[in-house]
Design a protein around this motif. Structure first.
Motif, PDB file in Angstrom:
ATOM      1  N   SER A  43      28.159  -2.386 -34.252  1.00  0.00           N
ATOM      2  CA  SER A  43      26.843  -2.688 -34.791  1.00  0.00           C
ATOM      3  C   SER A  43      26.228  -3.878 -34.087  1.00  0.00           C
ATOM      4  CB  SER A  43      26.992  -2.966 -36.295  1.00  0.00           C
ATOM      5  OG  SER A  43      25.763  -3.384 -36.816  1.00  0.00           O
ATOM      6  N   LEU A  46      24.876  -2.779 -30.906  1.00  0.00           N
ATOM      7  CA  LEU A  46      23.649  -2.030 -31.165  1.00  0.00           C
ATOM      8  C   LEU A  46      22.478  -2.964 -31.414  1.00  0.00           C
ATOM      9  CD1 LEU A  46      23.231   1.059 -31.453  1.00  0.00           C
ATOM     10  CD2 LEU A  46      23.273   0.690 -33.926  1.00  0.00           C
ATOM     11  N   GLN A  47      22.748  -3.979 -32.232  1.00  0.00           N
ATOM     12  CA  GLN A  47      21.677  -4.930 -32.564  1.00  0.00           C
ATOM     13  C   GLN A  47      21.265  -5.743 -31.347  1.00  0.00           C
ATOM     14  OE1 GLN A  47      20.177  -4.405 -35.340  1.00  0.00           O
ATOM     15  NE2 GLN A  47      21.833  -2.934 -35.722  1.00  0.00           N
ATOM     16  N   GLU A  50      18.978  -3.593 -29.472  1.00  0.00           N
ATOM     17  CA  GLU A  50      17.659  -3.529 -30.131  1.00  0.00           C
ATOM     18  C   GLU A  50      16.891  -4.829 -29.938  1.00  0.00           C
ATOM     19  OE1 GLU A  50      16.849  -1.719 -33.653  1.00  0.00           O
ATOM     20  OE2 GLU A  50      18.311  -0.091 -33.416  1.00  0.00           O
ATOM     21  N   ARG A  71      14.680  -9.194 -35.826  1.00  0.00           N
ATOM     22  CA  ARG A  71      15.744  -8.601 -35.009  1.00  0.00           C
ATOM     23  C   ARG A  71      16.867  -9.614 -34.767  1.00  0.00           C
ATOM     24  NH1 ARG A  71      17.256  -4.323 -35.721  1.00  0.00           N
ATOM     25  NH2 ARG A  71      15.424  -3.354 -36.611  1.00  0.00           N
ATOM     26  N   THR A  74      18.929  -9.952 -37.689  1.00  0.00           N
ATOM     27  CA  THR A  74      19.872  -8.839 -37.817  1.00  0.00           C
ATOM     28  C   THR A  74      21.088  -9.073 -36.939  1.00  0.00           C
ATOM     29  OG1 THR A  74      17.875  -7.504 -37.968  1.00  0.00           O
ATOM     30  CG2 THR A  74      19.958  -6.341 -37.918  1.00  0.00           C
TER      31      THR A  74
ATOM     32  N   ALA B  97      18.717   2.317 -46.629  1.00  0.00           N
ATOM     33  CA  ALA B  97      18.885   2.088 -45.183  1.00  0.00           C
ATOM     34  C   ALA B  97      18.641   0.621 -44.884  1.00  0.00           C
ATOM     35  CB  ALA B  97      17.913   2.957 -44.401  1.00  0.00           C
ATOM     36  N   ASN B 100      19.937  -2.964 -39.807  1.00  0.00           N
ATOM     37  CA  ASN B 100      20.909  -2.746 -38.722  1.00  0.00           C
ATOM     38  C   ASN B 100      21.278  -1.268 -38.585  1.00  0.00           C
ATOM     39  OD1 ASN B 100      22.406  -2.400 -40.972  1.00  0.00           O
ATOM     40  ND2 ASN B 100      23.967  -3.923 -40.445  1.00  0.00           N
ATOM     41  N   ASP B 101      20.429  -0.385 -39.126  1.00  0.00           N
ATOM     42  CA  ASP B 101      20.595   1.065 -39.020  1.00  0.00           C
ATOM     43  C   ASP B 101      21.781   1.596 -39.826  1.00  0.00           C
ATOM     44  OD1 ASP B 101      18.412   1.078 -37.401  1.00  0.00           O
ATOM     45  OD2 ASP B 101      19.599   0.989 -35.541  1.00  0.00           O
ATOM     46  N   TYR B 102      22.294   0.760 -40.693  1.00  0.00           N
ATOM     47  CA  TYR B 102      23.343   1.248 -41.601  1.00  0.00           C
ATOM     48  C   TYR B 102      22.648   1.929 -42.775  1.00  0.00           C
ATOM     49  CZ  TYR B 102      27.116   1.135 -45.085  1.00  0.00           C
ATOM     50  OH  TYR B 102      28.032   1.484 -46.028  1.00  0.00           O
ATOM     51  N   SER B 103      23.304   2.938 -43.379  1.00  0.00           N
ATOM     52  CA  SER B 103      22.728   3.568 -44.578  1.00  0.00           C
ATOM     53  C   SER B 103      23.839   4.176 -45.442  1.00  0.00           C
ATOM     54  CB  SER B 103      21.723   4.641 -44.169  1.00  0.00           C
ATOM     55  OG  SER B 103      22.391   5.682 -43.487  1.00  0.00           O
ATOM     56  N   GLU B 162      14.767   0.063 -46.314  1.00  0.00           N
ATOM     57  CA  GLU B 162      14.108   1.306 -46.739  1.00  0.00           C
ATOM     58  C   GLU B 162      14.902   1.964 -47.852  1.00  0.00           C
ATOM     59  OE1 GLU B 162      13.959   3.637 -43.191  1.00  0.00           O
ATOM     60  OE2 GLU B 162      12.594   2.242 -42.164  1.00  0.00           O
TER      61      GLU B 162
END
Lengths: 515, 166
Positions: A43, A46-47, A50, A71, A74, B97, B100-103, B162
């Motif tokens: 993660s 990934l962050q 991003e 961002r 995050t 969600a 960090n795109d976790y959900s 979200e």
């Protein structure tokens, strides 16, 4: 016994150790484990990508400073768990590059975060440019971090597996020990139970044999007791067996029980059996001294007294002092004895004392008080032979009987009077001086002379008495006294009969010659 | 008397920061923090901190999973209350969600049983973006110790951005 205690203690210790182990291990599983570091490192990468994209977008005017800051936040959040995790401790070989990457990223992102403002595009652009330069290298470096996390988590999982396996080994060992202990205990209990059953059956056998013996013994004792009871009940004597404190009556004959006035054996009271309380006290005193009392004559049964001969002895029953008292009814013997005594001392015709008894009574009276005056009267019926000859001996006997009765009634009670010869009587007057004795003799003589004796068949005879009187003197024996009275009687006869003659006592010096 | 006053002060001291009356957030107040999507993934509403604060809030105790922090006191809006406020029918489930795109999916049953909140304050303070904020789905772990399982840790979504109704 000690072995069992040791075994039980060991089992308890083992069980407690097992419980301790379980509680300690279960603490580790209270909260879910992490094992999420691989995802977190991924993660993070990934962050970072991003963040790089956002930085590039900002440079192209397609993103706002706020978006860049979000961002960056995050990325900071993705970094935090990796900075705090201890999973890298599991690494067998340290991976310093990964650690350095982490530290560097923390430092840089913290710096950017501080400098970045939500609304300042100039500063944002400046930082975005910096990001664009450094982040591609960091993204590459983060790959090593992902690998390190993967290796560390894999090792952590395996360590936990080993630890669990070890725990299971230990628990298995504990359970095996406890099972062994249980087996040993069960065997011990089984053998103890078998032994106790055997012992119980032996005990039962012993008990029943003992019971049989006790029963036979009891029967024997009962038979003996019955026999004894029968003997005691059928004995002519009465018996009582009583404790010395008289609180417990072991046995008492039915007759004695009845005579004491008690209804039950327990209520038997020895003292109430005696007519004479002194006899009772005497018996008690002797028994208390431990003496055996032989042949004690006493009267029992106050309601209807009778003579009994008591034999008593102290003994011990159950260690306590007790008395065994035999009582024998001697009423018949006593009556016989009294009759014999009477026969021996009484003149059978007149019922007065006979010669021997009177003389004995006189001796007793003489000895009773040697100083006291005493007078002796000898009386003789004048011409009695003529009565016998003229009317026969039965009439003579009647005369004697009537005279005896009359004299007895005239004289004071306690006066000793006896028939000492055929028609001769004697009277002993204790505590009586010569003059008084003479007066009595005269009254007697006159009364006899003035009242003819009425006999059967209208026969009436006048009789007279000659009386010799003397008084006891110092040094007198019975013999001298009688001699003197005899002499006085002789004098009365010689002087013409129907009179009294008093022998004056000789002077003291002459007394010796008279004797 | 002074002793009671001391206790009262201490009590108030504990609660006033939690209410956060004298504190501003570490991000712009007009920033939209949460977007609600309907079952067709159409935006229903976007909410700022002020929108959330306008709704009745309550607090729970619980940890942030996977970082060994001690438990915190969280204050925020009950998801149930949020849905009611938006006049939305209770969905079958929802997907939370994160930035960090976790959900992860939160079933409706959880709302009934545990009433999880969307927390915006941690121990009385607003939560910065760099520290798992600004919004975190938080379950009442303090009241329900049985929640300490991976299932609910997974549903404790940090940096929530979200909410998709399903």
């Amino acid at each position: 016994m000690w072995l069992l205690i040791l075994l039980a203690s060991t089992m308890i210790v083992v069980a407690l150790s097992g419980l301790y182990l379980i509680s300690e291990r279960s603490d580790q599983f209270d909260t879910p484990g992490r094992h999420t570091e691989v995802w977190q490192s991924y993660s993070l990468q990934l962050q970072l990508r991003e963040l790089l994209e956002t930085a590039q977008a900002l440079e192209h005017g397609e993103a706002s400073p706020a978006q860049l800051k979000i961002r960056l936040g995050t990325v900071r959040t993705a970094l935090d768990p990796l900075l705090r995790t201890r999973v890298f401790d599991y690494l067998v070989e340290p991976r310093p590059d990964a650690m350095r990457t982490l530290a560097r990223l923390d430092r840089r992102t913290a710096d950017w975060m501080q400098r970045l403002d939500w609304r300042d595009p100039v500063k944002a652009a400046e930082i975005a440019s910096r990001m664009r330069k450094t982040l591609p290298d960091e993204i590459r470096a983060s790959h090593e971090l992902i690998v390190a996390c993967n290796v560390a988590v894999a090792i952590q999982l395996d360590r936990e597996r080993q630890s669990l396996k070890q725990t299971f080994h230990w628990l298995g060992g504990f359970l095996a020990l406890i099972a062994t202990g249980c087996l040993v205990l069960a065997l011990r209990i089984l053998s103890a139970q078998r032994r106790s059953r055997r012992l119980a059956s032996e005990l039962h056998r012993l008990n029943s044999s003992l019971e049989r013996r006790v029963q036979s013994r009891t029967r024997l004792l009962h038979e003996r007791e019955t026999l004894l009871q029968t003997i005691l009940d059928s004995t002519p004597s009465e018996v009582t067996l009583i404790s010395a404190d008289q609180r417990r009556v072991f046995y008492v004959s039915h007759t004695l029980l009845m005579q004491s006035g008690a209804g039950r054996q327990e209520a038997f009271d020895l003292s109430r059996l005696f007519v004479d309380a002194d006899d009772y006290q005497r018996l008690l005193a002797r028994l208390d001294r431990g003496d055996t009392v032989q042949q004690l004559e006493t009267r029992l049964y106050p309601a209807a007294p009778y003579w009994a001969l008591l034999t008593a002895r102290p003994l011990r029953i159950h260690g306590q002092p007790a008395w065994l008292i035999w009582s024998f009814d001697i009423t018949r013997r006593k009556t016989m004895e009294q009759k014999l005594h009477r026969l021996a001392t009484t003149d059978s015709l007149t019922g007065l004392y006979n010669r021997r008894a009177l003389l004995r009574a006189a001796i007793q009276a003489l000895r009773e008080d040697r100083r006291a005056p005493l007078s002796l009267l000898l009386l003789d019926i004048d011409h009695f032979k003529r009565i016998n000859d003229a009317h026969g001996h039965p009439i003579g006997d009647d005369v004697l009987k009537t005279l005896a009765r009359r004299m007895s009634s005239w004289l004071r009670a306690g006066t000793l009077i006896g028939r000492i010869g055929g028609e001769e009587f004697a009277i002993v007057l204790p505590h009586t001086q010569a003059a008084e004795a003479l007066a009595i003799a005269e009254r007697l003589r006159q009364a006899v002379a003035s009242a003819p004796v009425a006999l059967s068949g209208q026969l009436t005879l006048s009789i007279t008495l000659s009386i010799g009187i003397t008084q006891r003197q110092d040094g007198d024996s019975l013999r001298t006294l009688v001699q003197r009275a005899d002499h006085a009687l002789y004098r009365a006869k010689a002087e013409g009969r129907n009179r009294s003659h008093l022998t004056e006592a000789p002077r003291q010096p002459a007394a010796a010659a008279d004797i | 008397m002074s002793r009671y006053r001391l206790i009262l002060c201490a009590w108030l001291g504990l609660w006033f920061p939690a209410l956060g009356w004298a504190q501003s957030p570490p991000y712009p107040a007009d920033l939209s923090l949460l977007t609600l999507f309907d079952t067709h993934d159409r935006v229903i509403d976007t909410l700022t901190l002020a929108d959330l604060e306008a709704l009745p809030g309550h607090q729970v105790r619980g940890p942030i999973p996977d970082n060994d922090y001690p438990e915190s006191t969280w204050y925020g809006v009950s998801i149930r209350a949020l849905l009611e406020h938006e006049h939305l029918l209770r969905p079958h489930s929802m997907v939370a969600a994160a930035l960090n795109d976790y959900s992860e999916t939160i079933p409706d049953a959880d709302l009934t049983r545990y009433d999880p909140i969307i927390a915006y304050r941690r121990d009385g303070d607003f939560i910065p973006f760099g520290e798992y904020g600004p919004l975190i789905v938080m379950y009442p772990y303090g009241e329900h110790p049985e929640l300490h399982t991976r299932t609910y840790y997974n549903r404790t979504v940090w940096q929530l951005s979200e909410l998709h109704l399903k």
